[in-house]
Design a protein around this motif. Structure first.
Motif, mmCIF file in Angstrom:
data_model
loop_
_atom_site.group_PDB
_atom_site.id
_atom_site.type_symbol
_atom_site.label_atom_id
_atom_site.label_comp_id
_atom_site.label_asym_id
_atom_site.label_seq_id
_atom_site.Cartn_x
_atom_site.Cartn_y
_atom_site.Cartn_z
ATOM 1 N N VAL A 59 0.858 -1.174 0.000
ATOM 2 C CA VAL A 59 0.000 0.000 0.000
ATOM 3 C C VAL A 59 0.898 1.229 0.000
ATOM 4 O O VAL A 59 1.754 1.379 0.888
ATOM 5 N N PRO A 60 0.731 2.106 -0.995
ATOM 6 C CA PRO A 60 1.550 3.322 -1.010
ATOM 7 C C PRO A 60 1.156 4.269 0.129
ATOM 8 O O PRO A 60 -0.011 4.357 0.507
ATOM 9 N N THR A 61 2.155 4.962 0.683
ATOM 10 C CA THR A 61 1.918 5.927 1.762
ATOM 11 C C THR A 61 2.598 7.250 1.418
ATOM 12 O O THR A 61 3.618 7.623 2.006
ATOM 13 N N PRO A 62 2.036 7.981 0.434
ATOM 14 C CA PRO A 62 2.671 9.227 0.004
ATOM 15 C C PRO A 62 2.548 10.324 1.070
ATOM 16 O O PRO A 62 1.628 10.313 1.889
ATOM 17 N N ALA A 63 3.482 11.240 1.030
ATOM 18 C CA ALA A 63 3.453 12.413 1.906
ATOM 19 C C ALA A 63 3.787 13.640 1.063
ATOM 20 O O ALA A 63 4.655 13.586 0.186
ATOM 21 N N LEU A 64 3.095 14.721 1.323
ATOM 22 C CA LEU A 64 3.278 15.942 0.549
ATOM 23 C C LEU A 64 4.713 16.453 0.609
ATOM 24 O O LEU A 64 5.208 17.041 -0.356
ATOM 25 N N GLY A 65 5.402 16.173 1.701
ATOM 26 C CA GLY A 65 6.752 16.706 1.887
ATOM 27 C C GLY A 65 7.836 15.990 1.113
ATOM 28 O O GLY A 65 9.001 16.365 1.201
#
Length: 161
Positions: A60-66
């Protein structure tokens, strides 16, 4: 200092070694008893082919804006569609009398044989079909297909005989 090497494997040929058991009842898939195993039916003597019988894990991808990098974490565990193909008997007295559609039970894989202290995998299953394999130039076969109904218990210690 160099890294410690992985243990060297003792390689083996699966035919004549692997045991496959149909056990109609197992109280605890993580610890089948010897009596539950012995009450089952050994299938390897009539098994001509097999497919599936392995689990895989999704991510499961866990993207973060930073960050532009998207890390992943482990996700769902699934089991492949699975089957065992057996030799058909001209008199009809074969796997069709044992594994009938909608029967529930357990397929137990003892990859290195039925050896105390070795490991086995225990798959809770429902028989979904008995497909007749029809080919012009091959011996008659029956393919039993299985739905794996819950997470298999993998690498379970084989109990004493």
């Amino acid at each position: 200092m160099a890294a410690t090497p992985i243990n060297a494997s003792v390689r083996y040929y699966r035919r004549g070694t692997t045991k496959v058991i149909w056990a109609p009842t197992v109280a605890n898939k993580s610890a089948p008893s010897r009596s539950e195993i012995n009450a089952g039916t050994a299938l390897e003597g009539e098994t001509g082919a097999m497919g599936g019988w392995q689990t895989t894990s999704g991510t499961v991808p866990t993207p973060a804006l930073g960050s532009r990098f998207t890390p992943v974490v482990g996700g769902e565990i699934t089991a492949a569609d699975s089957s065992l193909t057996f030799w058909a008997s001209k008199d009809g007295d074969d796997v069709r009398t044992l594994l009938q559609r909608e029967d529930t039970g357990f397929i137990i894989w003892m990859d290195e044989g039925d050896v105390e202290g070795q490991t086995m995998d225990v798959y809770p299953v429902t028989v979904t079909s008995q497909a007749k394999v029809r080919e012009l130039d091959a011996a008659a076969q029956i393919m039993a297909q299985f739905a794996i109904t819950s997470e298999p218990a993998e690498n379970v210690t084989i109990p004493a005989a």
